[in-house]
Design a protein around this motif. Structure first.
Motif, short mmCIF file in Angstrom:
data_model
loop_
_atom_site.label_atom_id
_atom_site.label_comp_id
_atom_site.label_asym_id
_atom_site.label_seq_id
_atom_site.Cartn_x
_atom_site.Cartn_y
_atom_site.Cartn_z
N ARG A 87 4.69 5.14 55.27
CA ARG A 87 4.89 5.00 56.71
C ARG A 87 4.77 6.38 57.36
O ARG A 87 4.96 7.41 56.72
CB ARG A 87 6.28 4.42 57.03
CG ARG A 87 6.48 3.00 56.52
CD ARG A 87 5.75 2.00 57.40
NE ARG A 87 6.00 0.64 56.93
CZ ARG A 87 5.18 -0.04 56.13
NH1 ARG A 87 4.06 0.51 55.72
NH2 ARG A 87 5.49 -1.27 55.78
N ILE A 102 6.02 8.77 60.63
CA ILE A 102 7.02 8.95 61.69
C ILE A 102 6.54 10.05 62.62
O ILE A 102 6.05 11.09 62.19
CB ILE A 102 8.38 9.34 61.08
CG1 ILE A 102 8.93 8.19 60.24
CG2 ILE A 102 9.38 9.72 62.18
CD1 ILE A 102 10.11 8.59 59.38
N THR A 126 15.83 10.77 57.85
CA THR A 126 15.11 9.50 57.90
C THR A 126 14.15 9.37 56.72
O THR A 126 14.06 8.30 56.09
CB THR A 126 14.34 9.37 59.24
OG1 THR A 126 15.24 9.56 60.32
CG2 THR A 126 13.69 8.00 59.36
N ALA A 139 7.18 8.60 53.35
CA ALA A 139 6.95 8.80 54.79
C ALA A 139 6.38 10.18 55.06
O ALA A 139 6.75 11.16 54.41
CB ALA A 139 8.26 8.62 55.56
N ASP A 171 4.76 4.58 62.93
CA ASP A 171 5.63 3.45 62.58
C ASP A 171 7.03 3.61 63.16
O ASP A 171 7.80 2.64 63.20
CB ASP A 171 5.73 3.35 61.05
CG ASP A 171 4.41 2.92 60.43
OD1 ASP A 171 3.91 1.85 60.80
OD2 ASP A 171 3.88 3.69 59.61
N GLY A 172 7.37 4.81 63.54
CA GLY A 172 8.68 5.05 64.12
C GLY A 172 8.66 6.35 64.88
O GLY A 172 7.82 7.23 64.62
N LEU A 232 17.14 3.71 61.62
CA LEU A 232 15.70 3.85 61.90
C LEU A 232 14.87 3.53 60.65
O LEU A 232 13.84 2.84 60.73
CB LEU A 232 15.38 5.27 62.38
CG LEU A 232 13.91 5.52 62.75
CD1 LEU A 232 13.50 4.66 63.95
CD2 LEU A 232 13.66 7.00 63.06
N GLN A 280 14.10 -0.07 60.09
CA GLN A 280 13.06 -0.63 60.96
C GLN A 280 11.67 -0.10 60.60
O GLN A 280 10.69 -0.86 60.64
CB GLN A 280 13.36 -0.28 62.43
CG GLN A 280 14.47 -1.10 63.06
CD GLN A 280 14.39 -1.06 64.58
OE1 GLN A 280 13.30 -1.05 65.16
NE2 GLN A 280 15.54 -1.04 65.23
N VAL A 281 11.62 1.18 60.28
CA VAL A 281 10.31 1.78 59.97
C VAL A 281 9.72 1.14 58.72
O VAL A 281 8.51 0.91 58.63
CB VAL A 281 10.45 3.32 59.81
CG1 VAL A 281 9.19 3.91 59.20
CG2 VAL A 281 10.75 3.96 61.15
N SER A 338 7.76 -1.78 59.65
CA SER A 338 6.75 -1.64 60.71
C SER A 338 5.33 -1.63 60.14
O SER A 338 5.08 -1.05 59.08
CB SER A 338 6.98 -0.33 61.47
OG SER A 338 5.87 -0.05 62.30
#
Lengths: 394, 221
Positions: free
Chosen positions: B16, B18, B42, B53, B91-92, B189, B192-193, B196
């Motif tokens: 993901r 960010i 995160t 990430a 994604d976030g 967060l 949710q990420v 996503s």
């Protein structure tokens, strides 16, 4: 390929001396500039329509009617005609009248207008800008093609048995461009009808317009009006020229820095890099615009914005002299070089009349050529596709 | 994607992206310091969830002129366009602003204002702010949270506020410490990420609205 100028008709103080023309002076100056367009050998004069200061052209057909009487050759166009807030019935009448007066030297560019209060001043809602543009043009399109129209829609009162007069000259409606800065809906609309698409690209980077014009071309082909390369594309432009390029930069910079829209924002250097604005020698302008078709494909109409930001009339007329004497002749040669034979020329009334005649004779005889089959293949709107039977026009 | 080692067979390790926007003006800035702490937390929480990430940090100060020019001309230059793309396709989003005069900074709001209003729809967002005094901490909830609600972003429940004193204060009976708040928000967060798919979506800039007809509802014929 057609070359011309378009004006928004702004009344702006000259930042170099603080003087502001009166409305009367500005209106007369615009009329003078239009006549100069013919004198220097350009093809098109397009006039904006606005209903708020500091813009003067609220009544375009009055001004264009005068210009029609004073000229013999140039096409009179608009930039733009507000298809959202004007009654399409009145547009049909006004521009058919102008077309008759000007012996066919008329076309229009439809636009929505982006000044919020103008919508309610004319009884409309800016949030419905796209639906207004779609529905109003659908009615206008019929009013010019059907003698008696029964019609009901959302945005104006119904019509029963209405005939718009005068009828379009020779029974052929004025050619229509649809102008857009970013809306794919308008590109789709232009493609559906086989109308022209004018991308007013003077404020934004070219990549956006390469995608938008590409989309229009693709949809033009989808709707059966010809190949993507035969779609009718117009582009904006902006230039300021002197023999020595540094003189052009020095003279134009104060106007640029104070200009409506982009003044006090990016520097002249940044803006000329990112947008079609070219400030320099005539050869620099030639080189820049000769390259446009590399980005957008061969196209039909190039309009320049030359008379805004408080530039004095004398300067504007000098710019038109340079444009007509040096720039456009060179560009005509450049654009003619290696231009594919099937790419249509800029639309004219005579060509539309000829295309209709060709389509009529084709429909009464077996299809024998590519152009005929292309025109008859579009069952969605056969009449429109006949008008844009590009092989015939070119 | 690489195969997940261990755990359920067949599960793949996902990636993901960010985006972080930091609207601090000084360099070095405590706003950037807070942004980095939140981003690190995160990423760590995502790793625990089995997600790798990457982080793109945008210092809005670097685009201040471009944002102003965008407001005046209506278009983003190439540099700003790339920044906007990196933010809106993430994604976030971790959005951190100093609190100026009871609200987000003007630069922070100007950047939000040049975004397409639809471009943050369903974006997982963690909001955070810095300030000189604890007394402005509710600005996150009365000014910044509504901003992202309007944009239809999905803002996590915990917002992180760091007053100057927080950098030298531990937890007490009444409040949690800054690291605890960062950790809680980062966990929210990360959850949710993980779910996503924004960064892998294909955007069609010419998608017509549903039901659009080039001749309108009443037709041309």
């Amino acid at each position: 390929m057609q070359f011309g100028i378009f004006t928004v008709g702004d009344l702006t103080t000259d930042p170099t001396n603080g003087s502001t023309p009166s409305e009367h002076e500005r209106i007369k100056n615009i009329l003078t500039i239009a006549q100069k367009v013919e004198e220097v050998g350009l093809d098109v004069f397009a006039l904006g329509e606005h209903h708020n200061p500091p813009f003067v052209p609220s009544s375009p057909t009055t001004m264009l009617g005068y210009i029609a009487a004073k000229t013999d050759r140039i096409i009179l166009s608009t930039s733009t005609t507000l298809i959202t807030t004007n009654d399409p019935v009145k547009i049909a009448e006004d521009y058919a009248m102008l077309q008759n007066i000007a012996d066919g030297r008329v076309d229009l560019m439809m636009g929505r207008g982006n000044t919020g209060p103008v919508y309610p001043w004319f009884g409309k809602d800016i949030r419905e800008g796209i639906p207004l543009a779609i529905e109003n043009y659908a009615l206008l399109h019929r009013l010019w093609r059907e003698d008696y129209v029964d019609w009901q829609g959302k945005f104006r009162t119904p019509l029963q048995g209405f005939q718009s007069t005068p009828r379009p000259l020779d029974g052929v409606p004025p050619f229509v461009w649809h102008g857009s800065i970013r809306s794919p809906e308008i590109a789709e609309q232009a493609a559906y009808y086989g109308d022209g698409f004018f991308a007013n690209n003077i404020f934004w980077p070219k990549e956006h317009y390469m995608r938008l014009i590409g989309y229009y071309r693709e949809r033009f082909e989808h709707y059966g009006h010809g190949t993507a390369s035969q779609a009718i594309v117009g582009l904006g432009g902006q230039a300021f020229m002197r023999k020595n390029s540094q003189d052009a930069v020095n003279e134009f910079r104060p106007y640029f820095d104070e200009a409506p829209v982009y003044g006090h924002g990016p520097s002249l250097e940044e803006f000329t890099e990112q947008t079609p604005l070219t400030v320099g020698s005539p050869q620099q302008v030639i080189d820049r615009y000769a390259g446009m078709r590399d980005h957008f494909g061969d196209y039909q109409r190039q309009l320049f914005l030359m008379d805004h930001a408080g530039l004095p009339l004398k300067t504007v007329l000098e710019q038109l002299d340079i444009l007509g004497a040096e720039v456009v002749p060179a560009l005509r040669k450049e654009f003619a070089t290696n231009r594919p034979a099937n790419v249509p020329d800029g639309p004219t009334h005579a060509a539309l009349v000829a295309a209709r005649a060709a389509a009529a004779s084709a429909s009464s005889a077996p299809a024998t050529s590519a152009s005929v089959s292309s025109a008859s293949a579009s069952s969605a709107s056969p009449e429109v596709s006949a008008l844009s039977a590009n092989e015939v026009r070119s | 994607m690489t195969a997940f080692e261990g755990g359920n067979s067949g599960e793949t390790r996902v990636t993901r992206r960010i985006a972080v926007i930091s609207a601090g003006l000084s360099q070095p800035s405590s706003t950037r310091l807070l942004a980095d702490r939140i981003a690190q937390a995160t990423v760590r929480r995502l790793v625990e969830l089995g997600v790798d990430a990457t982080v793109d940090v945008v210092e809005l100060r670097d685009t201040a002129q471009d944002v102003t020019n965008n407001m005046l001309t209506g278009f983003a230059n190439h540099k700003l366009e790339a920044v906007i793309e990196s933010v809106t396709s993430a994604d976030g989003l971790i959005a951190v602003t100093p609190i100026f005069t009871t609200s987000y900074s003007g630069l922070f709001k100007s950047f939000i204002d040049v975004l397409d209003p639809q471009s943050l729809t369903d974006m997982p967002v963690l909001i955070a702010a810095t300030g000189g005094s604890e007394r402005h901490s509710l600005a996150l909830d009365y000014a910044i949270r509504p901003l992202f609600s309007y944009l239809h972003a999905s803002t996590v429940p915990t917002a992180v506020y760091a007053a100057s004193s927080d950098w030298g204060t531990g937890a007490d009976a009444a409040t949690s410490s800054l690291p605890e708040r960062i950790e809680r928000a980062a966990g929210e967060l990360a959850a949710q990420v993980r779910d996503s798919d924004r960064s892998s979506r294909v955007q069609d800039p010419f998608a017509l609205p549903a039901g659009f007809s080039p001749i309108g509802a009443y037709g041309a014929q």
